[in-house]
Design a protein around this motif. Structure first.
Motif, PDB file in Angstrom:
ATOM      1  N   TRP A  18     -16.617  -1.454  -1.832  1.00 26.51           N
ATOM      2  CA  TRP A  18     -16.297  -0.428  -0.584  1.00 26.51           C
ATOM      3  C   TRP A  18     -17.428  -0.065   0.233  1.00 26.51           C
ATOM      4  O   TRP A  18     -17.169   0.034   1.384  1.00 26.51           O
ATOM      5  N   ASN A  78      -5.457   4.019  -2.647  1.00 34.78           N
ATOM      6  CA  ASN A  78      -5.366   3.448  -3.971  1.00 34.78           C
ATOM      7  C   ASN A  78      -4.065   2.292  -3.754  1.00 34.78           C
ATOM      8  O   ASN A  78      -3.388   2.698  -2.895  1.00 34.78           O
ATOM      9  N   LEU A  79      -4.145   1.402  -4.288  1.00 33.27           N
ATOM     10  CA  LEU A  79      -3.160   0.391  -4.504  1.00 33.27           C
ATOM     11  C   LEU A  79      -2.374   0.644  -6.089  1.00 33.27           C
ATOM     12  O   LEU A  79      -3.248   1.118  -6.972  1.00 33.27           O
ATOM     13  N   TYR A 111       0.883  -1.409   0.078  1.00 34.22           N
ATOM     14  CA  TYR A 111      -0.068   0.038  -0.118  1.00 34.22           C
ATOM     15  C   TYR A 111       0.825   1.083   0.031  1.00 34.22           C
ATOM     16  O   TYR A 111       1.801   1.453   0.911  1.00 34.22           O
ATOM     17  N   GLN A 158     -11.718   7.808  -0.103  1.00 35.31           N
ATOM     18  CA  GLN A 158     -12.382   7.513  -1.283  1.00 35.31           C
ATOM     19  C   GLN A 158     -13.955   7.304  -1.245  1.00 35.31           C
ATOM     20  O   GLN A 158     -14.617   7.514  -2.328  1.00 35.31           O
ATOM     21  N   GLU A 199     -10.323  -3.699  -5.365  1.00 37.22           N
ATOM     22  CA  GLU A 199      -9.580  -4.483  -4.741  1.00 37.22           C
ATOM     23  C   GLU A 199      -9.129  -3.850  -3.352  1.00 37.22           C
ATOM     24  O   GLU A 199      -8.945  -4.550  -2.394  1.00 37.22           O
ATOM     25  N   ALA A 200      -8.565  -2.552  -3.586  1.00 37.27           N
ATOM     26  CA  ALA A 200      -8.339  -1.728  -2.441  1.00 37.27           C
ATOM     27  C   ALA A 200      -9.553  -1.693  -1.390  1.00 37.27           C
ATOM     28  O   ALA A 200      -9.363  -1.692  -0.178  1.00 37.27           O
ATOM     29  N   ALA A 253      -7.915   6.166   4.240  1.00 40.15           N
ATOM     30  CA  ALA A 253      -8.324   5.575   2.869  1.00 40.15           C
ATOM     31  C   ALA A 253      -9.714   5.370   2.834  1.00 40.15           C
ATOM     32  O   ALA A 253     -10.202   5.872   1.511  1.00 40.15           O
ATOM     33  N   TRP A 290      -9.082  -0.673  -8.262  1.00 42.07           N
ATOM     34  CA  TRP A 290      -9.698   0.155  -7.136  1.00 42.07           C
ATOM     35  C   TRP A 290     -10.521  -0.696  -6.555  1.00 42.07           C
ATOM     36  O   TRP A 290     -10.340  -0.523  -5.091  1.00 42.07           O
ATOM     37  N   TYR A 344      -3.044  -3.507  -9.343  1.00 44.13           N
ATOM     38  CA  TYR A 344      -4.459  -3.826  -8.683  1.00 44.13           C
ATOM     39  C   TYR A 344      -5.360  -2.924  -8.837  1.00 44.13           C
ATOM     40  O   TYR A 344      -5.292  -1.759  -8.817  1.00 44.13           O
TER      41      TYR A 344
END
Length: 470
Positions: free
Chosen positions: A124, A60-61, A49, A100, A69-70, A96, A67, A65
């Motif tokens: 998310w 963000n990763l 990360y 987002q 997945e983060a 984080a 979005w 990867y």
């Protein structure tokens, strides 16, 4: 966040002779052993990360990867805090997720808005529900000058926006994979989007007690159960279907997370309503999950569509972790499933820890959990899946409380109108790209995007082939 000493990718170091066969020793019935193993795995996972670095984007990763997945990763991190009591990463997780989510709380960041799918947004939202249900740190615990909605309100905002996208114009309902017509795959109605919506509605129903969420959870389930995506006699779940042929056939690929999404939603809904019909579906889907994804007689989960063939992609490395997380909660919410689920999680956790013997540190996790010889794969997905397998055992060992509700001590504030003051296009800033399911896009898919200009259509039809990840 701790800085990892691994400067080169684990696979490269292996080729250079840098691999150390150390592995992570785990006793799945011992709290200290579980916490120690989880701490090692999460340290390696968070080393990927970069969102808390100066100039980078919180939440963000890095490539490769996606979005979504983060979002899934931070859901696991909320669980990590709850299971272990380790507060090391709390600030990073809050930063984080709130960044987002944005001030509107709907997880539609501006640099993502035009490309994200309903499933991306849904993952998310489910992470936000984890935070609400576990009384995670308040989203406004950091003094940033911005006031964010509660974790619960974030889930409600996504629910309200996705509700407006429920599409009765084709296939009698359901959510499309993509939000916008110009994106490839707009004609695809998939389990990741619809299962995510079903689980979100079920969790909101249980947390708030609001019957509107119960109604929509049931409506969503009924659409799914009546569709080509579900076999009611076998309880098999298929990946998706296209409205170009009125959803008359399906992609039969078996993925763990599709089962996990629906199984989790069913458990929340049964726990809230105590309606026996949901209990019947819980046991039916659970039995099919066991029959499909625990094929070797050793109680260790296998991603059967790709793992035996060494063809799993970045997305697919994550799927087992989500299902294991939700299986653990199913065991909490539906006690009649516990005797089936816990032996599976315990054996899978030991297998996953034993596969964490790669890289230069000797603890990098791979994908193939029924062998202690590192399979050579590495990344966020492998780490988060191993983490989920290991840390879920804390529920059983420490008899942890089931997810909170407003009636049982949940502190996250409700806002039933969250997300209704936007058009679903988002208001916050952010970046990241990609959607969960990357499939071959057909001419029919492209033709369905009717609002595309003639130029865009020509480019789409005549351009390079779509990247196939499955």
């Amino acid at each position: 966040m701790a800085t990892r000493s691994l400067l080169l990718p684990a696979a490269l170091l292996s080729l250079l002779g840098g691999q150390l066969a150390v592995a992570i020793d785990l006793t799945a019935t011992d709290a200290d052993s579980i916490k120690s193993a989880a701490s090692t795995i999460v340290y390696d996972m968070m080393s990927y990360y970069t969102g808390n670095n100066t100039g980078d984007v919180p939440g963000n990763l890095p490539d490769p990867y996606y979005w979504w997945e983060a979002g899934g990763m931070f859901g696991h991190m909320v669980d990590y805090w709850y299971y272990t009591g380790d507060k090391t990463y709390v600030d990073e997780v809050v930063q984080a997720m709130t960044w987002q989510a944005g001030s509107g709380g709907d997880f539609m960041p501006s640099n993502q808005t035009k490309t994200e799918g309903n499933d991306d947004q849904g993952f998310w939202a489910l992470a936000a529900m984890d935070a609400a249900e576990l009384n995670f740190a308040n989203p406004n615990s950091r003094d940033t000058g911005t006031t964010y909605p509660s974790w619960l309100a974030m889930g409600q905002a996504v629910f309200n926006e996705q509700l407006t996208r429920w599409d009765t114009g084709t296939c009698n309902g359901g959510l499309r994979w993509q939000i916008f017509q110009w994106n490839n795959g707009y004609n695809y109605k998939n389990c990741a989007s619809n299962g995510g919506f079903f689980q979100l509605a079920s969790r909101l129903a249980r947390y708030t007690g609001n019957q509107t969420y119960v109604h929509w959870a049931e409506k969503s389930w009924n659409w799914f159960a009546d569709s080509i995506l579900y076999e009611s006699d076998t309880h098999k779940i298929y990946d998706g279907t296209s409205d170009t042929n009125n959803c008359s056939d399906a992609d039969h690929t078996q993925w763990t997370y599709n089962y996990g999404l629906y199984l989790g939603g069913l458990a929340y809904l049964y726990n809230q309503t105590e309606n026996e019909k949901w209990l019947t579906h819980v046991h039916g889907v659970l039995n099919q999950t066991v029959n499909t994804f625990f094929p070797n007689g050793d109680n260790i989960m296998v991603e059967v569509a790709c793992e035996p063939y060494s063809t799993c992609t970045t997305d697919q490395f994550t799927f087992k972790g989500f299902t294991l997380r939700w299986l653990a909660v199913v065991a909490q919410l539906v006690p009649t499933t516990a005797s089936t689920i816990w032996p599976l999680i315990q054996a899978t956790a030991v297998g996953a820890a034993g596969q964490c013997d790669g890289g230069n540190d000797g603890t990098t996790c791979g994908m193939t959990w029924n062998t202690t010889t590192w399979d050579g794969t590495y990344g966020v997905g492998q780490q988060m899946s191993a983490l989920a397998a290991v840390q879920a055992n804390m529920i059983y060992v420490n008899n942890l409380k089931a997810p909170y509700t407003t009636a049982t001590g949940g502190t996250s504030k409700s806002d039933p109108s969250a997300g209704t003051d936007t058009d679903g296009s988002g208001s916050s800033s952010g970046s990241g790209e990609g959607a969960i399911y990357h499939r071959t896009i057909t001419t029919g898919d492209r033709a369905g995007a009717g609002i595309l200009t003639a130029i865009m259509l020509i480019i789409t039809l005549g351009g390079s082939a779509w990247l196939v990840l499955f």
